[in-house]
Enzyme design. Structure first.
Site, PDB file in Angstrom:
ATOM      1  N   LYS A  13     -10.033  -3.974  32.542  1.00  0.00           N
ATOM      2  CA  LYS A  13     -10.205  -4.143  31.091  1.00  0.00           C
ATOM      3  C   LYS A  13      -9.386  -3.142  30.286  1.00  0.00           C
ATOM      4  O   LYS A  13      -8.913  -3.447  29.201  1.00  0.00           O
ATOM      5  CB  LYS A  13     -11.683  -4.086  30.695  1.00  0.00           C
ATOM      6  CG  LYS A  13     -12.358  -2.755  30.877  1.00  0.00           C
ATOM      7  CD  LYS A  13     -13.814  -2.815  30.425  1.00  0.00           C
ATOM      8  CE  LYS A  13     -14.478  -1.456  30.496  1.00  0.00           C
ATOM      9  NZ  LYS A  13     -14.551  -0.895  31.859  1.00  0.00           N
ATOM     10  N   ARG A  88     -21.762   1.264  25.945  1.00  0.00           N
ATOM     11  CA  ARG A  88     -22.102   1.135  27.365  1.00  0.00           C
ATOM     12  C   ARG A  88     -23.526   0.641  27.571  1.00  0.00           C
ATOM     13  O   ARG A  88     -23.877   0.220  28.665  1.00  0.00           O
ATOM     14  CB  ARG A  88     -21.961   2.503  28.063  1.00  0.00           C
ATOM     15  CG  ARG A  88     -20.541   2.918  28.333  1.00  0.00           C
ATOM     16  CD  ARG A  88     -20.514   4.227  29.098  1.00  0.00           C
ATOM     17  NE  ARG A  88     -19.183   4.800  29.132  1.00  0.00           N
ATOM     18  CZ  ARG A  88     -18.260   4.507  30.036  1.00  0.00           C
ATOM     19  NH1 ARG A  88     -18.537   3.634  30.981  1.00  0.00           N
ATOM     20  NH2 ARG A  88     -17.077   5.071  30.005  1.00  0.00           N
ATOM     21  N   ARG A 127      -6.177   1.625  46.047  1.00  0.00           N
ATOM     22  CA  ARG A 127      -5.407   2.495  45.146  1.00  0.00           C
ATOM     23  C   ARG A 127      -5.004   3.779  45.867  1.00  0.00           C
ATOM     24  O   ARG A 127      -5.747   4.296  46.682  1.00  0.00           O
ATOM     25  CB  ARG A 127      -6.265   2.909  43.936  1.00  0.00           C
ATOM     26  CG  ARG A 127      -6.475   1.828  42.908  1.00  0.00           C
ATOM     27  CD  ARG A 127      -7.262   2.432  41.764  1.00  0.00           C
ATOM     28  NE  ARG A 127      -7.638   1.461  40.757  1.00  0.00           N
ATOM     29  CZ  ARG A 127      -8.410   1.749  39.708  1.00  0.00           C
ATOM     30  NH1 ARG A 127      -8.884   2.969  39.553  1.00  0.00           N
ATOM     31  NH2 ARG A 127      -8.717   0.833  38.827  1.00  0.00           N
ATOM     32  N   ARG A 160      -8.313   8.658  46.276  1.00  0.00           N
ATOM     33  CA  ARG A 160      -9.179   9.581  45.547  1.00  0.00           C
ATOM     34  C   ARG A 160     -10.650   9.309  45.867  1.00  0.00           C
ATOM     35  O   ARG A 160     -11.026   8.169  46.148  1.00  0.00           O
ATOM     36  CB  ARG A 160      -8.957   9.447  44.027  1.00  0.00           C
ATOM     37  CG  ARG A 160      -7.612   9.987  43.574  1.00  0.00           C
ATOM     38  CD  ARG A 160      -7.483   9.937  42.071  1.00  0.00           C
ATOM     39  NE  ARG A 160      -7.791   8.604  41.552  1.00  0.00           N
ATOM     40  CZ  ARG A 160      -7.298   8.137  40.409  1.00  0.00           C
ATOM     41  NH1 ARG A 160      -6.500   8.871  39.678  1.00  0.00           N
ATOM     42  NH2 ARG A 160      -7.622   6.935  39.988  1.00  0.00           N
ATOM     43  N   ARG A 171     -20.832   3.288  41.343  1.00  0.00           N
ATOM     44  CA  ARG A 171     -20.420   3.060  39.953  1.00  0.00           C
ATOM     45  C   ARG A 171     -20.757   1.640  39.510  1.00  0.00           C
ATOM     46  O   ARG A 171     -21.173   1.410  38.370  1.00  0.00           O
ATOM     47  CB  ARG A 171     -18.910   3.328  39.790  1.00  0.00           C
ATOM     48  CG  ARG A 171     -18.559   4.796  39.879  1.00  0.00           C
ATOM     49  CD  ARG A 171     -17.066   5.009  39.932  1.00  0.00           C
ATOM     50  NE  ARG A 171     -16.408   4.664  38.681  1.00  0.00           N
ATOM     51  CZ  ARG A 171     -15.091   4.482  38.561  1.00  0.00           C
ATOM     52  NH1 ARG A 171     -14.308   4.602  39.600  1.00  0.00           N
ATOM     53  NH2 ARG A 171     -14.570   4.172  37.397  1.00  0.00           N
TER      54      ARG A 171
END
Length: 213
Positions: A13, A88, A127, A160, A171
């Protein structure tokens, strides 16, 4: 044109928000940027936010909303803006709507970039970040031409901690609990638009443009 971007972490997003902002000449606003700007400029709101952040605490809703409303009052927001990462929670959304209503304004669109959890986990665990210059790659979608090293500076690439599958899952759990209810909230307001975030970035962008135009 006032837009809220919704979507799980890793749904893309933020990337879409930047492109939409550039397309329509409106600011792309994230709470992180607002916090940093206020802290850097030593504003009263910034000092309050910093006192919470220095203790490792979340900035309370009331203060976050005050910071966002202050930002939305700036000249570059007159034609509209795109909010990324805010609201949020339902209380934040309600406080934002109330503050906007006080100025005779309201949000026009809530765009949800919808991606299943398993896609996000595989996306983010692919990633790689450079330990030297911070450049980012993806082992499938955007691999470095130098393999396990950065093609910009040559330093090693790493996965990471916040991109590891177990961290991403945590998350996503927080997102489903706190933020996903916003989808129903904006659906109730009649401004929710959902796009298929599993398509490639250009297709997603075109789909969003079709909605906004």
């Amino acid at each position: 044109m006032k837009i809220v971007m919704l979507g799980a972490p890793g749904a893309g997003k933020g990337t879409q928000a930047k492109r939409i902002a550039a397309q329509f000449g409106i600011p792309h606003i994230s709470t992180g940027d607002i916090f940093r700007a206020n802290i850097k400029n030593g504003t009263e709101l910034g000092k309050k936010a910093k006192s919470f952040m220095d203790q490792g605490l979340l900035v309370p809703d009331e203060l976050t909303v005050d910071l966002v409303i202050d930002r939305l009052g700036q000249d570059d927001c007159k034609k509209g803006y795109i909010l990324d990462g805010f609201p949020r929670t339902i209380p934040q959304a309600e406080a934002l709507d109330k503050a906007l209503a006080g100025k005779g304004e309201k949000m026009d669109y809530a765009v949800d970039v919808d991606v299943p959890d398993e896609n996000i986990i595989s996306r983010m665990s692919g990633r790689r970040a450079c330990t030297g210059c911070g450049a980012t790659y993806h082992i499938v979608y955007n691999p470095s031409q130098k393999g396990d090293n950065c093609q910009v500076c040559g330093e090693a690439l790493i996965l990471r901690d916040d991109d590891k599958p177990e961290t991403v899952q945590k998350r996503l759990s927080v997102y489903h609990e706190q933020t996903q209810p916003l989808i129903e909230y904006y659906q109730g307001k009649g401004i929710l638009k959902t796009v298929d975030g599993t398509k490639n970035m250009d297709e997603v962008f075109e789909e969003i443009l079709g909605i906004l135009k």
